[in-house]
Design a protein around this motif. Structure first.
Motif, PDB file in Angstrom:
ATOM      1  N   VAL A  23      50.177  41.976 -49.718  1.00  0.00           N
ATOM      2  CA  VAL A  23      49.346  41.689 -48.550  1.00  0.00           C
ATOM      3  C   VAL A  23      48.479  42.911 -48.293  1.00  0.00           C
ATOM      4  N   PHE A  24      47.179  42.700 -48.214  1.00  0.00           N
ATOM      5  CA  PHE A  24      46.220  43.768 -47.960  1.00  0.00           C
ATOM      6  C   PHE A  24      45.908  43.796 -46.473  1.00  0.00           C
ATOM      7  N   ARG A  25      45.858  45.016 -45.920  1.00  0.00           N
ATOM      8  CA  ARG A  25      45.718  45.119 -44.471  1.00  0.00           C
ATOM      9  C   ARG A  25      44.631  46.116 -44.083  1.00  0.00           C
ATOM     10  N   GLY A  29      44.926  45.761 -33.749  1.00  0.00           N
ATOM     11  CA  GLY A  29      44.732  44.739 -32.729  1.00  0.00           C
ATOM     12  C   GLY A  29      45.569  43.526 -33.058  1.00  0.00           C
ATOM     13  N   PRO A  30      45.339  42.411 -32.365  1.00  0.00           N
ATOM     14  CA  PRO A  30      46.072  41.178 -32.680  1.00  0.00           C
ATOM     15  C   PRO A  30      45.881  40.786 -34.138  1.00  0.00           C
ATOM     16  N   ALA A  31      46.890  40.180 -34.709  1.00  0.00           N
ATOM     17  CA  ALA A  31      46.869  39.858 -36.141  1.00  0.00           C
ATOM     18  C   ALA A  31      46.031  38.617 -36.432  1.00  0.00           C
ATOM     19  N   VAL A  32      45.304  38.683 -37.538  1.00  0.00           N
ATOM     20  CA  VAL A  32      44.571  37.535 -38.084  1.00  0.00           C
ATOM     21  C   VAL A  32      44.908  37.439 -39.567  1.00  0.00           C
ATOM     22  N   ILE A  33      45.473  36.311 -39.968  1.00  0.00           N
ATOM     23  CA  ILE A  33      45.752  36.054 -41.381  1.00  0.00           C
ATOM     24  C   ILE A  33      44.484  35.469 -42.005  1.00  0.00           C
ATOM     25  N   VAL A  34      43.935  36.135 -43.005  1.00  0.00           N
ATOM     26  CA  VAL A  34      42.755  35.637 -43.717  1.00  0.00           C
ATOM     27  C   VAL A  34      43.209  35.158 -45.088  1.00  0.00           C
ATOM     28  N   MET A  35      42.989  33.884 -45.363  1.00  0.00           N
ATOM     29  CA  MET A  35      43.414  33.277 -46.624  1.00  0.00           C
ATOM     30  C   MET A  35      42.189  32.993 -47.477  1.00  0.00           C
ATOM     31  N   SER A  36      42.169  33.552 -48.660  1.00  0.00           N
ATOM     32  CA  SER A  36      40.982  33.464 -49.496  1.00  0.00           C
ATOM     33  C   SER A  36      40.768  32.061 -50.039  1.00  0.00           C
ATOM     34  N   ALA A  55      35.940  43.914 -36.002  1.00  0.00           N
ATOM     35  CA  ALA A  55      35.712  43.265 -34.702  1.00  0.00           C
ATOM     36  C   ALA A  55      36.887  43.473 -33.745  1.00  0.00           C
ATOM     37  N   GLY A  56      37.931  44.177 -34.195  1.00  0.00           N
ATOM     38  CA  GLY A  56      39.033  44.512 -33.294  1.00  0.00           C
ATOM     39  C   GLY A  56      40.345  43.820 -33.599  1.00  0.00           C
ATOM     40  N   PHE A  57      40.552  43.469 -34.885  1.00  0.00           N
ATOM     41  CA  PHE A  57      41.766  42.754 -35.256  1.00  0.00           C
ATOM     42  C   PHE A  57      42.481  43.436 -36.416  1.00  0.00           C
ATOM     43  N   SER A  58      43.768  43.170 -36.495  1.00  0.00           N
ATOM     44  CA  SER A  58      44.562  43.609 -37.638  1.00  0.00           C
ATOM     45  C   SER A  58      44.547  42.477 -38.662  1.00  0.00           C
ATOM     46  N   VAL A  59      43.828  42.683 -39.744  1.00  0.00           N
ATOM     47  CA  VAL A  59      43.689  41.650 -40.769  1.00  0.00           C
ATOM     48  C   VAL A  59      44.828  41.772 -41.771  1.00  0.00           C
ATOM     49  N   TRP A  60      45.465  40.632 -42.039  1.00  0.00           N
ATOM     50  CA  TRP A  60      46.490  40.503 -43.064  1.00  0.00           C
ATOM     51  C   TRP A  60      45.938  39.545 -44.117  1.00  0.00           C
ATOM     52  N   LEU A  61      45.667  40.047 -45.309  1.00  0.00           N
ATOM     53  CA  LEU A  61      44.986  39.299 -46.363  1.00  0.00           C
ATOM     54  C   LEU A  61      45.942  39.144 -47.550  1.00  0.00           C
ATOM     55  N   PRO A  62      46.683  38.039 -47.618  1.00  0.00           N
ATOM     56  CA  PRO A  62      47.666  37.875 -48.691  1.00  0.00           C
ATOM     57  C   PRO A  62      47.020  37.519 -50.026  1.00  0.00           C
ATOM     58  N   ALA A 123      44.420  32.487 -37.797  1.00  0.00           N
ATOM     59  CA  ALA A 123      44.616  32.110 -39.199  1.00  0.00           C
ATOM     60  C   ALA A 123      43.332  31.478 -39.710  1.00  0.00           C
ATOM     61  N   ILE A 124      42.699  32.133 -40.668  1.00  0.00           N
ATOM     62  CA  ILE A 124      41.420  31.667 -41.209  1.00  0.00           C
ATOM     63  C   ILE A 124      41.624  31.224 -42.647  1.00  0.00           C
ATOM     64  N   GLY A 125      41.390  29.937 -42.909  1.00  0.00           N
ATOM     65  CA  GLY A 125      41.456  29.412 -44.260  1.00  0.00           C
ATOM     66  C   GLY A 125      40.093  28.939 -44.714  1.00  0.00           C
ATOM     67  N   MET A 126      39.875  28.971 -46.026  1.00  0.00           N
ATOM     68  CA  MET A 126      38.579  28.611 -46.591  1.00  0.00           C
ATOM     69  C   MET A 126      38.774  27.759 -47.831  1.00  0.00           C
ATOM     70  N   CYS A 127      38.070  26.642 -47.904  1.00  0.00           N
ATOM     71  CA  CYS A 127      38.103  25.762 -49.068  1.00  0.00           C
ATOM     72  C   CYS A 127      39.526  25.279 -49.325  1.00  0.00           C
ATOM     73  N   LEU A 128      40.145  25.665 -50.416  1.00  0.00           N
ATOM     74  CA  LEU A 128      41.481  25.197 -50.760  1.00  0.00           C
ATOM     75  C   LEU A 128      42.501  25.533 -49.677  1.00  0.00           C
ATOM     76  N   THR A 129      42.310  26.669 -49.004  1.00  0.00           N
ATOM     77  CA  THR A 129      43.223  27.072 -47.926  1.00  0.00           C
ATOM     78  C   THR A 129      42.699  26.666 -46.547  1.00  0.00           C
ATOM     79  N   GLY A 130      41.621  25.901 -46.517  1.00  0.00           N
ATOM     80  CA  GLY A 130      40.937  25.633 -45.262  1.00  0.00           C
ATOM     81  C   GLY A 130      41.748  24.914 -44.212  1.00  0.00           C
ATOM     82  N   ASN A 131      42.689  24.061 -44.639  1.00  0.00           N
ATOM     83  CA  ASN A 131      43.529  23.346 -43.679  1.00  0.00           C
ATOM     84  C   ASN A 131      44.793  24.106 -43.290  1.00  0.00           C
ATOM     85  N   PHE A 132      45.067  25.225 -43.961  1.00  0.00           N
ATOM     86  CA  PHE A 132      46.363  25.868 -43.790  1.00  0.00           C
ATOM     87  C   PHE A 132      46.583  26.374 -42.370  1.00  0.00           C
ATOM     88  N   GLY A 133      45.528  26.845 -41.719  1.00  0.00           N
ATOM     89  CA  GLY A 133      45.687  27.338 -40.353  1.00  0.00           C
ATOM     90  C   GLY A 133      46.187  26.267 -39.411  1.00  0.00           C
TER      91      GLY A 133
END
Length: 262
Positions: A23-25, A29-36, A55-62, A123-133
């Motif tokens: 997980v890349f960080r 601030g508050p956590a945001v999971i970013v899913m590629s 923008a003021g968040f702790s990004v967790w990029l698995p 929780a931000i998902g995109m394309c294949l992960t777009g529904n995961f949030g």
């Protein structure tokens, strides 16, 4: 934590539910999971994650698939998609259930919230992960899901308005909306065949005013992006004030602030 192959990020392995992933960080601030999106954490995905952190968040990029910082190409995309399609962790054609990997992502969201605090997790998902949030609203403190061009379970007949979530996950989303002030943001290009408009119509019917859908005409996609208009926040972003994709990016950051910085 160690230096990551993504500039400005640190990385560490996270062992959850018997599965270990890097997980890349970045940020505080508050956590945001970013899913590629497919094919992986491309330079454009990393640039977006950096914007969220700044923008003021702790990004967790698995690391879910692909190789960090490898540029997108037709061959890389095809190879990554082929591996995902045969993986037991992704159920790419499931209409009424989420992919098994969502369980791991829920555990990551719980860990992120315990460490970072705040009212909940983005929780931000995109394309294949777009529904995961959306699916992560069950058994995890996710109150700010962003569904960017949610593409599963594809656009085959009978699945065009499917959400790739189970009835229990839908019920949990309604409970989070009613009891915890959760909201849902969706982004898509109007002509995107991988994320049909009927999917957003379903989200509006399902969640009413709690769902905010942004749909952008294809002519506003970055012409230098890979393929047809699809990736609102990354490949097809035109990062210039006044551009609809830049407005969608700005709205995404504002949505996270509204939900998580209360």
């Amino acid at each position: 934590m160690t230096a990551a192959p993504i500039p400005g990020f640190v990385s560490a392995p996270h062992a959850l539910l018997g599965e270990t992933r890097d997980v890349f960080r970045r940020g505080r601030g508050p956590a945001v999971i970013v899913m590629s999106e497919i094919p992986g954490i491309t330079p454009q995905v990393a640039a977006f994650a950096t914007r969220v952190a700044d923008a003021g968040f702790s990004v967790w990029l698995p690391q879910l698939f692909g190789s960090p910082m490898r540029p997108i190409s037709a061959g890389y995309l095809a190879a990554s998609l082929a591996r995902v399609c045969i993986s037991r962790e992704f159920s790419v054609l499931a209409a009424n259930q989420s992919s098994p990997i969502v369980d791991w992502l829920r555990a990551l969201a719980r860990e992120a919230h315990a460490e970072c605090g705040g009212p909940g997790v983005g929780a931000i998902g995109m394309c294949l992960t777009g529904n995961f949030g959306l699916a992560m609203m069950l058994d995890a403190p996710v109150i700010a899901p962003v569904l960017s061009q949610p593409s599963l379970p594809g656009a085959l007949p009978g699945r065009r308005d499917a959400l790739h979530v189970s009835p229990a996950e839908l019920a949990a989303a309604h409970e989070k909306i009613d009891q915890h002030g959760a909201r849902i943001l969706g982004l898509r290009f109007k002509g995107d065949f991988m994320c049909p408009g009927s999917r957003f119509e379903r989200l509006r019917r399902e969640f009413g005013d709690a769902f905010e859908g942004i749909e952008i005409a294809d002519r506003h996609a970055n012409p230098d992006g890979f393929g047809s208009a699809h990736s609102v926040l990354t490949t097809h972003l035109i990062d210039t004030a006044g551009e609809p994709t830049r407005a969608a990016l700005d709205r995404t950051l504002a949505f996270l602030r509204e939900q998580l910085l209360r």
